[in-house]
Design a protein around this motif. Structure first.
Motif, PDB file in Angstrom:
ATOM      1  N   TYR A 205      -6.949   9.031  -6.880  1.00  0.00           N
ATOM      2  CA  TYR A 205      -7.070  10.387  -7.719  1.00  0.00           C
ATOM      3  C   TYR A 205      -5.523  10.722  -7.921  1.00  0.00           C
TER       4      TYR A 205
ATOM      5  N   ASN B 173       4.532   3.628  -2.921  1.00  0.00           N
ATOM      6  CA  ASN B 173       4.585   4.945  -3.591  1.00  0.00           C
ATOM      7  C   ASN B 173       5.645   5.797  -2.577  1.00  0.00           C
ATOM      8  N   MET B 174       5.224   5.724  -1.354  1.00  0.00           N
ATOM      9  CA  MET B 174       5.989   6.484  -0.457  1.00  0.00           C
ATOM     10  C   MET B 174       7.458   6.044  -0.851  1.00  0.00           C
TER      11      MET B 174
ATOM     12  N   THR C 259      -2.803  10.112   0.011  1.00  0.00           N
ATOM     13  CA  THR C 259      -1.456  10.573  -0.182  1.00  0.00           C
ATOM     14  C   THR C 259      -0.547   9.952  -1.084  1.00  0.00           C
ATOM     15  N   PHE C 260      -0.431   8.599  -0.720  1.00  0.00           N
ATOM     16  CA  PHE C 260       0.635   8.163  -1.425  1.00  0.00           C
ATOM     17  C   PHE C 260      -0.059   6.908  -2.729  1.00  0.00           C
ATOM     18  N   ARG C 261      -1.472   7.291  -2.874  1.00  0.00           N
ATOM     19  CA  ARG C 261      -1.907   6.745  -4.062  1.00  0.00           C
ATOM     20  C   ARG C 261      -1.713   5.130  -4.006  1.00  0.00           C
TER      21      ARG C 261
ATOM     22  N   LYS D  36     -15.313  17.537 -16.759  1.00  0.00           N
ATOM     23  CA  LYS D  36     -15.186  17.228 -15.297  1.00  0.00           C
ATOM     24  C   LYS D  36     -16.653  17.411 -14.803  1.00  0.00           C
TER      25      LYS D  36
ATOM     26  N   MET E   6       8.300   7.317  -4.748  1.00  0.00           N
ATOM     27  CA  MET E   6       8.345   8.631  -5.294  1.00  0.00           C
ATOM     28  C   MET E   6       9.514   9.553  -5.151  1.00  0.00           C
TER      29      MET E   6
ATOM     30  N   PHE F  43       6.671  16.451 -16.340  1.00  0.00           N
ATOM     31  CA  PHE F  43       5.908  15.295 -15.885  1.00  0.00           C
ATOM     32  C   PHE F  43       6.775  14.348 -15.863  1.00  0.00           C
TER      33      PHE F  43
ATOM     34  N   PHE G 115      -4.783  23.606 -11.888  1.00  0.00           N
ATOM     35  CA  PHE G 115      -4.886  22.189 -11.718  1.00  0.00           C
ATOM     36  C   PHE G 115      -3.764  21.427 -11.631  1.00  0.00           C
ATOM     37  N   TYR G 116      -2.815  21.886 -12.368  1.00  0.00           N
ATOM     38  CA  TYR G 116      -1.277  21.446 -12.221  1.00  0.00           C
ATOM     39  C   TYR G 116      -0.547  22.637 -11.410  1.00  0.00           C
TER      40      TYR G 116
ATOM     41  N   LYS H   9       6.888  23.045 -16.887  1.00  0.00           N
ATOM     42  CA  LYS H   9       6.551  22.067 -16.103  1.00  0.00           C
ATOM     43  C   LYS H   9       6.759  20.679 -16.645  1.00  0.00           C
TER      44      LYS H   9
ATOM     45  N   ALA I 184       1.094  -1.175   0.018  1.00  0.00           N
ATOM     46  CA  ALA I 184      -0.018  -0.046  -0.107  1.00  0.00           C
ATOM     47  C   ALA I 184       0.736   1.324  -0.024  1.00  0.00           C
ATOM     48  N   LEU I 185       1.969   1.292   0.532  1.00  0.00           N
ATOM     49  CA  LEU I 185       2.710   2.470   0.702  1.00  0.00           C
ATOM     50  C   LEU I 185       4.250   2.486  -0.181  1.00  0.00           C
TER      51      LEU I 185
ATOM     52  N   ALA J 152     -11.885  14.474 -10.251  1.00  0.00           N
ATOM     53  CA  ALA J 152     -11.400  15.772 -10.976  1.00  0.00           C
ATOM     54  C   ALA J 152     -12.779  16.775 -10.929  1.00  0.00           C
TER      55      ALA J 152
ATOM     56  N   LYS K 143      -3.151  12.874 -10.769  1.00  0.00           N
ATOM     57  CA  LYS K 143      -3.332  13.877 -11.579  1.00  0.00           C
ATOM     58  C   LYS K 143      -2.152  14.051 -12.519  1.00  0.00           C
ATOM     59  N   GLU K 144      -1.036  13.673 -11.842  1.00  0.00           N
ATOM     60  CA  GLU K 144       0.140  13.718 -12.692  1.00  0.00           C
ATOM     61  C   GLU K 144       0.710  12.297 -12.700  1.00  0.00           C
ATOM     62  N   ARG K 145       0.934  11.732 -13.634  1.00  0.00           N
ATOM     63  CA  ARG K 145       1.774  10.118 -13.652  1.00  0.00           C
ATOM     64  C   ARG K 145       3.286  10.507 -13.066  1.00  0.00           C
TER      65      ARG K 145
END
Ligand SMILES: Nc1ncnc2c1ncn2[C@@H]1O[C@H](COP(=O)(O)OP(=O)(O)OP(=O)(O)O)[C@@H](O)[C@H]1O
Ligand SMILES: Nc1ncnc2c1ncn2[C@@H]1O[C@H](COP(=O)(O)OP(=O)(O)OP(=O)(O)O)[C@@H](O)[C@H]1O
Ligand SMILES: [Mg+2]
Ligand SMILES: [Mg+2]
Lengths: 368, 534, 322, 308
Positions: C318, A345-346, C85-87, B92, A349, B17, B56-57, B15, A342-343, C191, C320-322
């Motif tokens: 959620y 991504n912690m 937070t960490f999706r 949206k 990232m 990604f 949004f970003y 920006k 679950a974590l 969104a 937003k940015e990959r």
């Protein structure tokens, strides 16, 4: 382009996650007033310090290989099978019926028969959730949870009813001698020195290893594996390619259930040699942690299963010799699932950012 | 003029990604009360830039000035407070909420809903009258058409008192008539003194409605010019970075026997919506049949039925033999066995597995082919890899490395991988959807040449595209789809964009001028329910 | 079956349905906001333990209740951290939380009280005692209604009434307030909420937080109202039954009440094999009654009795940015 | 040193295991010796635990609970020099002492007391897991109650059919409430940890309860009528005291040798009037003398006084 090199994804992240889980576990041990370092030494000694310890470690690992592979193959089809517990229970029912009611001439036949029985029963128990997912879109996670409870009830029904042996316990009779699987003690007995004395590890361990190899080949080398992976990565693309979602969901879940069921040859036929109520003892759930840690790769699963085998045997020793309750293992298991699953991504990232800036720095160095 | 502060000024916006630099040091000024267009190829970074303006970003670097005042826009809340409204490329909206609920979401007056709802109801009525923005406040979003959904988005912005309205590709989903209606609304808004930023791919729209236009390429802002001082060819060149030649060279078609015959095809989706309504047509060997239409009028379903992954009723014959449309044999595998290849509309969701290596993708859909098998059970991965190398070379895929994952190729090269796979199967019939979506001009030329070459080998080609230009330049015959029906067939040299546009809006074209006006009037009157699903 | 027996069974139904209802409503908030929660069980268990432990140590059940809510909230925070937070994967996080609670409660209980993973028995003010509603005694003798009021409606602990009140309150919050509108929206299309200028993260954390509070009350109810102390694994699958009830109720508050009452009634019934035998005329396997909620849920899920459509953005982080 | 293995409930279950623990403690206090102990958490650990102690040289190894029988039967032969004692089950091996209790006799005595204390003429029983051993308790209890009052109604419920039934106080509590609604005013719990819920509810509802195994009178002073004492502590104490020379074979502990009985102390003194005590003691004396035979359910799996 990938942000991180592959090795970071398959090795670095799991290792960091496990370290985090270990640190937190150590804190828990500290908090209950024990010495984590001593505890670790005890665990290592108890699990790996003797062939006896190894015998238990490998016994537990065998269970976890099966349930881990079960979760892993389902993951490849992007299905989350939480039903390993129930499927292994029902697999045990299959093993018990096969061993009790068929007069086997020799253990080899019994092993084959029991393996088939376990796989069939386990697969059958996965079939209904699979069907509901494939045809009705009911989430397999919820249905498999429900089926775990139903499996326990079914098993209970048989163990206090049709299959119950005389006596106090809800358990079947002892299986006939002919179904006895060679234990490591039987196999590695060299007259003078007996290795693995008294430990429950048995020939099933090699069946589990074979299952790892077979599953690896299935996933990466066969058409079916190709289709399962395709479906897992993109259902829309799979449909485009003419891969039937129904078929893949069914097949993946049936294989998953079969693998979970096959765990029963280890614990039911190999160890207890009779079927008791809570034979699975959470191994189905540990399979989730094992598959997550092993990144759903059969060899990763093998390594993770060995780690958990160590944790279980080490933890049992810990409970025997200190006042640390055995539930600590459940805590560790929870932390491993939390951090590797679950974590994820912690850990991921910040690492990705690190690798990205490293790469930027390198590129800048080149262009300037 | 010079002492009027720009409504919007962006300075040095960047920006990234992950590894993709979507915006690089972008600066732009938009004067109040103007319509400012932004054009650029797919992936140029237009949406990203606008999403940054809307909070949004979060930009990695750069500053935003609203009416001359430096404004921090950390989230959409701040953008709304600064008077900015945005209609996204992908709406949206909450599908199972009513129009009214969607409008007040985030702009409620108090903790209780009732007062907000009744105020919004009144307000909406006023706005509708003021700007020709008719909506049914109690309709569920999922039950109304895209046209109405877009109006709801605009109303959302106006309800929040937006002075600056950003529209990201608003006409992509509209018929020409609906688009005209939208532009009239925008003109109205401009007259009220509002500032509008319009992102579009269509040069015609830029020329028609904008005052100034900015061009983006690969994350950078390449130019900002007055619309009156530029021309479509100049804009195209700015977009791509070199001179563009849009016409395809091809010899007249050598029409052969009938390869595909479609009769009375009907599709109803799982929500019970009738998607295809009695579609019939033929495609012959050596011919490209182009299907034109606004997205969402049944073209996708048509391709899916022919490609084997959507159930239908009716009759489809390939090479004179009927194919199964509903049974177990109705899947991509059996279609491929019948000589149908399919380049799907969405390469990333359908045509490729983005996490697979290029070589694995080459076998995708053809993984049962004998040449890819080692034995009954195992695939011959080495053979697939070798085959991939050859195909990559023939189709000039860059980099020509079969072990790279599909996601690490650029859009154009991904499309070439799919094309190579499907064309090299030497099919009798090629289904091809949106062949050049998100592909740069250079690659477009290459892909168009490949399609024409296949036609010249005597293959039948069914081309679906929302780009009218592409349809006009490639097709030997054009069919227009609207609302699940074929509105008519035209020959490319005997029609034009205007006529096709009307067909695409569901109008028959006989007494042309009159009807056009009738449509407009009807749209204006009904608030343009043309997009509403039936 | 006579009237008194019926009353007794309904009384038991109400008691047994209460923890289900609280947990079910907890799940409702979370899942309506798009965060799936299979960790209800773990949160209840943790709350049951800490509420009993603190009540035992402090002698005050109210402190215990607060502590129970706190324990549940901590696990909620972990779930929020992982899934918002960490999706991360919400299902995996839920599984982990269940294990974490199952393990930690025993480990801590053992080292704290050394009573085999159990807390001391609670007495007096350290537990919730039944409260008599006004006039219950006096009206007791009114035919039919009297006993219903006295036996069934009156005489429960305060938490039972809290749980029942939560149903209309939840309905009102969800469908009549700004917060409810946003909460439902964020579970359907985050969104849309984000671009409307409302923080998705805050909303989802709020929902997960409410879920924590309600699970905390549910757990405290088990250990300090229904029972007088904690024993290991005392949630005994109730979190999963609550989850089943949530699906059964199709994520709607009033239906959640009905589903929980039904499942509570099934549990009450399995205690009274004599009554069942008297009514249906043959012996019914108690095991069967125990798993009936699960079977019913599977049937519902199979779509044979109306389809259960979860919130559309449910289970998906959620991004937003990959 | 001796070692003791507790069953799944844990050594502080306030009943069976705790009684065994008390016996071990008494031995340790009286002799100043030390012993090894373990509380297992799962069935798979049983064999492992026995082996571990045997390997480490513990002798004798005492295990509390019938579930140890199967693993012990497996292991005993591997350690011929180690002596084992198992409580509640018979394992036939040359180095094993099997201690079983005449629970039906003790249950009979408390059944008599229940019927005498009952004002409603209805008494009840809550069992843990539905196994023959627990039916043996229930059957003895019903026989005792009927011996005092032939018209008495005895309600008997089992908590469940899985080991979870030993640890489900919520269900125990609900069962008690159901029994109260059926008229019961004395309830006997033979249900391990589940019994905690039974006794609690009985106290809450102001009816009498009867504890089991250990003396549970103190749990709710003045509200627990008595406890059916199963002197597991004595069995453990005795086994440990005999040390490595543990007497093997079959050992029955009944009323005659004070293996079972009822508890009387300051917590329930007021609940047990002299005449009740006299009646029960008389019956106990008859049992000891062999003139009063109580039917043992496990002997033929039938019960004359109760149907399950
Ligand atoms: N959320 C995101 N996460 C990661 N990368 C993104 C994201 N959104 C956009 N990108 C990448 O950023 C680049 C610019 O994308 P953007 O959507 O701004 O382009 P665009 O000009 O709007 O294109 P189009 O005409 O297709 O709408 C692309 O390479 C895209 O892949
Ligand atoms: N969403 C994304 N995630 C990861 N990498 C991406 C993404 N979008 C683009 N890239 C990377 O950025 C590079 C440029 O991609 P892009 O699609 O913008 O190429 P392009 O310059 O438009 O080329 P083409 O003309 O072939 O489409 C690609 O090589 C790809 O690796
Ligand atoms: Mg865009
Ligand atoms: Mg591109």
């Amino acid at each position: 382009m990938d942000v991180m090199p592959k090795w970071a994804d398959v090795v670095l992240i799991p290792v960091i996650s496990i370290l985090l889980a270990a640190i937190l576990s150590a804190l828990v041990i500290l908090a209950i007033g024990e010495n984590p370092w001593e505890a670790l030494k005890l665990m290592v000694d108890g699990a790996l310090g003797s062939t006896y310890g190894w015998g238990y470690t490998l016994y537990y690992a065998t269970n976890f290989i099966f349930t881990g592979l079960a979760v892993a193959i389902a993951f490849h089809a992007r299905l989350f099978n939480i039903g390993g517990e129930g499927q292994a229970l029902i697999g045990g029912l299959g093993v018990a019926i096969i061993c009790l009611f068929i007069p086997w001439p020799h253990w080899t036949f019994a092993l084959l028969g029991a393996a088939i029985g376990a796989a069939l029963f386990g697969a059958a128990w996965a079939a209904i959730p699979a069907f509901l997912q494939a045809k009705r879109g009911s989430h397999v996670v919820i249905t498999t949870i429900m089926f775990n409870f139903i499996a326990a009830a079914v098993l209970n029904y048989f163990l206090i009813g049709a299959l119950k042996a005389p006596g106090m316990e809800p358990a079947t009779a002892k299986f006939p001698e002919a179904t006895h699987l060679p234990s490591f003690q039987d196999m590695f007995n060299f007259g003078e020195t007996t290795f693995f004395r008294g430990a429950p590890a048995n020939i099933t361990f090699f069946v589990a290893l074979a299952a790892c190899v077979a599953l690896w080949a299935l996933i990466w080398k066969t058409r079916l594996g190709y289709e399962i992976r395709s479906f897992g990565h993109s259902e829309t693309a799979a449909k485009y390619a003419g891969i039937s979602p129904t078929k893949i969901i069914m097949v993946a879940m049936l294989i998953s259930g079969a693998l979970a069921g096959m765990m029963a040859i280890n614990n039911v036929q190999g160890e207890a040699e009779r079927l008791v109520l809570n034979a699975v003892e959470g191994a189905g759930f540990i399979g989730i942690a094992v598959a997550l840690m092993g990144r759903s790769h059969p060899f990763g699963v093998l390594l993770a299963a060995l780690l958990f085998g160590f944790l279980y045997q080490g933890g049992a020793e810990l409970a025997l010799w200190t006042s640390i309750p055995r539930e600590l293992i459940i805590v560790i298991q929870a932390l491993v699932i939390l951090f590797t699953g679950a974590l994820d991504n912690m850990v991921r990232m910040p690492l990705e950012r690190l690798f990205l800036s490293l790469r930027r720095a390198k590129n800048d160095g080149r262009t300037v | 003029m010079s002492d009027v502060a720009p409504a919007i000024e962006l300075k040095g916006i960047s920006k990234a990604f992950g590894p993709v630099q979507a915006n690089k040091d972008i600066s732009i000024r938009v004067m109040p009360g103007t319509i400012h267009g932004i054009i650029g190829e797919n992936g140029a970074g237009k949406s990203t830039l606008m999403s940054i303006l809307y909070g949004f970003y979060k930009a990695d670097a750069g500053e935003i000035f609203i009416s001359g005042r430096k404004t921090a826009i950390p989230d959409s809340q701040a953008a709304i407070a600064a008077g900015i409204g945005m209609v996204f490329q992908h709406f949206k909206l909450v599908e199972n909420f009513t129009v009214l609920e969607n409008v007040i979401l985030g702009a409620e007056d108090s903790g209780l809903l009732r007062p907000s709802l009744s105020r919004a109801r009144r307000e909406l009525k006023n706005l509708a009258e003021e700007y020709e923005l008719n909506v049914d406040p109690d309709a569920l979003i999922e039950e109304v058409g895209v046209g109405m959904q877009q109006r709801v988005e605009i109303l959302k912005a106006l309800y929040r008192k937006a002075d600056i309205l950003i529209l990201d590709e608003p006409t992509g989903v509209l018929t020409p008539a609906e688009a005209d209606h939208l532009f009239r609304i925008l003109e109205n808004l401009k007259r009220e003194g509002k500032t509008i930023i319009l992102i579009t791919h269509k040069l015609r729209e830029i020329m028609e409605i904008t005052d100034t236009v900015s061009v983006m390429r690969r994350g950078e802002m390449t130019a900002t010019v007055k619309t009156s001082e530029t021309s479509p060819p100049e804009l195209a060149e700015l977009m791509v970075g070199r001179k563009v030649l849009l016409r395809v060279d091809k010899v007249p078609a050598q029409i052969g026997r009938k390869i595909l015959e479609v009769k009375d095809l009907n599709v109803t989706d799982d929500k019970g919506v009738h998607r295809l309504k009695g579609v019939s047509f033929d495609v012959h060997a050596g011919e490209i049949l182009g299907i034109a239409g606004v997205a969402g009028n049944g073209q996708s379903e048509l391709l899916e039925v022919l490609g084997g992954y959507e159930r239908a009723t009716g009759l489809v014959k390939i090479n004179g033999e009927e194919i199964d449309l509903t049974g177990a044999k109705s899947d991509g595998q059996s279609r491929r066995a019948r000589g149908i290849s399919h380049v799907p509309e969405d390469r990333q969701r359908e045509g490729l597995i983005m996490d697979f290596h290029a070589w694995e993708n080459t076998a995708f859909g053809y993984h049962h082919d004998a040449e890819y098998q080692r034995s009954k059970l195992f695939m011959n991965n080495a053979a697939i890899r070798k085959d991939t190398e050859e195909k990559m070379a023939r189709f000039d895929v860059r980099p020509p490395d079969p072990t790279l994952e599909a996601k690490s190729f650029s859009g154009g090269n991904q499309q070439k991988i799919v094309l190579a796979r499907e064309i090299e199967q030497n099919p009798d019939l090629l289904l091809i959807g949106q062949p050049t979506r998100g592909v740069d001009i250079g690659a477009i030329e290459f892909i168009h040449q490949q399609i024409v070459a296949l036609r010249d080998q005597g293959k039948a080609i069914l081309l679906v595209s929302v780009e009218l230009e592409e349809i006009l330049s490639l097709s030997d015959r054009i069919a227009v789809m609207f609302d699940g029906k074929i509105m008519g067939e035209r020959m490319p040299d005997k029609t034009d964009e205007k006529e096709l546009g009307l067909l695409m809006a569901g109008m028959t074209t006989e007494p042309r001028g009159l009807l056009h006006e009738a449509v407009e009037a009807q749209l204006a009157h009904a608030g343009g329910d043309a997009g509403k699903e039936v | 079956m006579d009237f008194a027996t019926l009353l007794q069974m309904l009384d038991a139904t109400l008691r047994l349905a209460t923890p289900l209802l609280l947990a079910c409503l907890a799940g409702l908030y979370s899942e309506r906001a798009g965060i799936f929660d299979i960790g209800l069980e773990g949160k209840m268990l943790a709350a049951a333990f800490l509420s009993a432990a603190i009540a035992a140590v402090s002698g005050s059940v109210w402190l215990g209740l607060l502590a129970g809510i706190g324990a549940s909230m901590i696990l909620s925070a972990v779930h929020g951290l992982a899934s918002i937070t960490f999706r991360g994967n919400q299902l995996i996080s839920g599984v982990a939380i269940n294990f974490l609670a199952a393990g930690l409660t025993v480990v801590i209980a053992q080292s704290w009280f050394a009573q085999g993973g159990r807390t001391p028995q609670l007495t007096g003010d350290a537990r919730f005692n039944p409260i008599q509603l006004p006039l219950a005694e006096t009206l007791q003798d009114v035919p039919i209604l009297g006993p219903i009021y006295y036996e069934l409606i009156s005489g429960h602990t305060i938490l039972v009434y809290v749980a029942l009140l939560m149903v209309p309150l939840t309905w009102w919050i969800l469908f009549r307030t700004r917060f409810g509108l946003r909460l439902r929206a964020v579970g359907e299309n985050p969104a849309a909420v984000d671009t409307a200028g409302v923080s998705v993260i805050w909303l989802r954390f709020a929902a997960v937080g409410i879920c924590g509070i309600l699970c905390g009350i549910a757990g405290a109810y088990l250990a300090t109202a229904l029972q007088a102390g904690f024993v290991k694994d005392m949630s005994a699958g109730r979190g999963f039954i609550a989850l089943a009830a949530l699906i059964f109720a199709k994520w709607r508050p009033w239906y959640a009440l009905y589903a929980c009452l039904l499942f509570g009634f099934l549990q009450a019934m399995s205690l009274r094999s004599d009554v069942i035998e008297g009514v249906v005329g043959f012996q019914v396997n108690g095991q069967f009654l125990d798993v009936l909620p699960y079977i019913l849920t599977v049937v519902i899920l199979a779509g044979f009795v109306g389809k259960a459509i979860p919130p559309r953005a449910g289970g998906e982080p959620y991004v937003k940015e990959r | 040193d001796p070692a003791i293995l507790f069953d799944l409930g844990g050594k502080f279950d306030k009943s069976f295991n705790e009684s065994a623990y008390n016996g071990a403690q008494r031995w340790a206090e009286e002799t100043g010796g030390s012993y090894a102990e373990v509380e297992i958490q799962s069935d798979a650990q049983r064999e492992q635990a026995i082996r571990r102690f045997a390997e480490s040289g513990a002798n004798p190894i005492v295990m509390a609970g019938f579930s140890w029988a199967t693993p012990l039967a497996e292991v005993a032969a591997d350690y011929p020099d180690t002596k084992f004692a198992i409580i509640d089950m018979v394992v036939e091996a040359p180095n094993v002492r099997s201690v079983v209790f005449n629970e039906h006799e003790g249950s009979y005595l408390v059944g008599m007391m229940a019927a005498m204390a009952s004002e409603s003429g209805t008494v009840s029983f809550v069992g843990g897991m539905d196994i023959p051993l627990i039916r043996k308790f229930a059957c003895g209890y019903a026989q005792g109650a009927m011996a005092v009052n032939p018209d008495v109604t005895v309600i008997a419920n089992m908590t469940g059919t899985t080991p979870a039934a030993w640890n489900d106080p919520v269900k125990g509590s609900e069962l008690t409430l159901a029994q109260i609604s059926q008229g019961s005013d004395v309830v006997f719990a033979a249900a391990g940890g589940t019994g905690v819920g039974v006794l609690q509810t009985a106290a809450d509802q102001d009816i009498l309860s009867i504890g089991v195994d250990a003396n549970q009178n103190y749990l709710h002073p003045g509200e627990v009528l008595t406890s059916m004492m199963k002197r597991v502590d004595n069995a453990v104490y005795e086994a440990m005291s005999q040390g490595e020379d543990l007497e093997v074979g079959f050992n029955v502990m009944g009323v005659a040798n004070e293996g079972v009985g009822y508890a009387l102390d300051e917590f329930n003194a007021e609940l047990v009037p002299d005449e009740m005590k006299a009646t029960v003691d008389a019956a106990a004396a008859e049992m000891a003398a062999g003139t009063l035979a109580v039917h043992d359910y496990t002997s033929d799996e039938t019960c004359p006084a109760l149907s399950f």
